[in-house]
Design an enzyme around this catalytic site. Structure first.
Site: not given
Ligand code: EPZ
Length: 427
Positions: A26-27, A120, A125, A128, A310, A402
């Protein structure tokens, strides 16, 4: 308004064993779909899971004027006539991953209007890191209460970008903008997940120049134009695979997941072995079985190649039934323990404090009515129901649909006793 929802009803303690397909990631596939925007023409993506997030991303692309069809696990995407750069709130609020169209729209059209994704369940999420990374390449943006209005009036120019956190989404958006920017972009502290490598492989197949995907430094030299990939196979879903492997570990197995590279799950497989589970890894499949009591293991979630966030809820179920105490640290998301109160309903002994959870193993979980709050937490509740005494009803299963393709059918085929029970609420 009448709303149809379906619960999953599980009769616990039924042995499960056999072989199951991982299905496409999915991701990864959601980002490959977004990356197709970068070139005009038709592309085919195979090993695509039939899950609601893929349907939602297909709708986002259709809003942009892109033709998308999904048949027998294969997507046909035609980006010849992109007529809009707007990803509307009703779709973005269904799926935050819609933000992945920001980079490619900027890369190809130098403009994008993406609805601000709602927060969410599992955390704030923020975006920045996406914004600062894209600004380094020349993006200008402002947000109102509904939309992020982004543009690159002088075009995009490659630049060095150091991510303060190896954000998966920010790395992906930056890559998809940089491949058509003028000059070189160097991403330091890049995310290293297998889905990043899959996206880079797809972009290179389109004619992009990318080196270092999967390492902390990714170098991209922009090209003038990209071409659509005739055919591309998505990697196997390591989180769906890990979820099924936990089912095998909980009930004893043997259970085999096919269509997955063990290297994509190394940290999780090491954790299973430390818990007393036997793991047999082949090139594209993994088999687990267990003949001894579960050994409690501390879990701390980290960016890849660390233990994946995850799989935190699913592995917590294993610790709930291990002999002793374990500490779970959720370091990636600030609110990813919503499955805890439901597991407590089933008799689990868990205490949470901030982003730590202390788990005391118990002899057995008891079936109960439990509520899914998010995708992976919901999957963990299904796993708990498989091993609990008596019947478990998992509600709000739309979260699970999902990311899990035909979950009840696949688990039933392995010997589990579970069904869907529809019900209606008159609104
Ligand atoms: C991806 O989310 C995945 N989703 C998530 O899977 C997965 O848990 C995550 O990567 C970490 O591996 C998809 O790929 C669609 P991040 P993403 O940006 O890209 C913070 C599932 O269950 N952050 O690495 O959103 C953020 O808030 C989902 O399939 C900022 O602060 O992950 C989080 O706490 C859940 N500012 C952490 O970093 C930003 O600009 C990790 O986020 C971006 C992120």
């Amino acid at each position: 308004m009448t709303e149809l929802s379906t619960d999953i009803i599980i009769q616990g303690c039924q042995p499960i064993s056999g072989t199951i397909q991982a299905g496409g990631a999915k991701n990864s596939v959601l980002k490959l779909m977004a990356a197709a925007i970068l070139a005009a023409g038709q592309t085919h993506i195979t090993n695509v899971p039939d899950i609601s997030d893929v349907q939602t991303m297909a709708e986002v692309l259709r809003q942009l004027g892109v033709a998308v069809t999904l048949e027998q696990s294969a997507l046909t995407i035609d980006t010849s006539t992109v007529t809009s750069y707007v990803a509307p709130p009703e779709l973005v609020n269904q799926m935050r991953a819609s933000i992945a169209v920001l980079g490619p729209l900027l890369g190809r059209f130098h403009q994008a209007q993406v609805a601000v994704p709602g927060g969410c369940k599992i955390g704030e999420r923020q975006l920045d890191l996406h914004f600062s990374a894209l600004e380094a390449l020349g993006m200008q943006y402002h947000t109102d209460t509904v939309y992020i209005h982004a543009s690159a009036p002088q075009g995009l120019k490659g630049a060095p970008v150091n991510l303060s956190f190896p954000s998966v989404g920010a790395t992906e958006n930056l890559m998809m903008a940089a491949v058509l920017a003028e000059g070189e972009t160097v991403i330091d502290n890049a995310a290293r997940e297998p889905e990043i490598v899959d996206l880079a492989d797809y972009l290179v197949a389109m004619g992009a120049q990318i080196k270092g995907a999967g390492t902390p430094q990714i170098r991209i030299i922009g090209v003038r134009q990209l071409k659509p990939v005739a055919e591309y196979q998505t990697i196997g879903d390591r989180i769906v695979s890990g979820t099924f492997l936990v089912a095998g570990a909980l009930l004893g197995g043997p259970l085999t997941v096919e269509g997955i590279k063990p290297a994509h799950l190394a940290a999780a497989l090491d954790k299973l072995i430390s818990m007393g589970v036997t793991v047999q890894a082949k090139e594209n499949s993994i088999t687990v079985f267990r003949e001894r009591p579960l050994i409690p293991q501390n879990i701390q979630t980290l960016p890849f190649p660390g233990f994946p966030t995850d799989l935190q809820p699913q592995f917590m179920v294993l610790d709930c039934l291990a002999k002793g105490q374990a500490l779970v640290a959720e370091n990636i998301f600030e609110n990813r323990f919503q499955h805890v109160r439901e597991l407590q309903q089933m008799g689990a002994h868990i205490k949470t404090q901030g982003h730590f959870a202390t788990v005391e193993g118990v002899e057995q979980l008891q079936g109960a009515i439990v509520q899914s709050s998010d995708l992976r937490g919901g999957a963990a509740l299904v796993l708990a129901g498989l091993v609990a005494k008596g019947q478990t009803r998992v509600t709000n299963t739309e979260h699970i649909d999902r990311g899990y393709e035909r979950l009840t059918e696949k688990l039933s085929a392995l010997g589990a006793t579970l069904t869907r029970a529809g019900w209606r609420t008159a609104g």
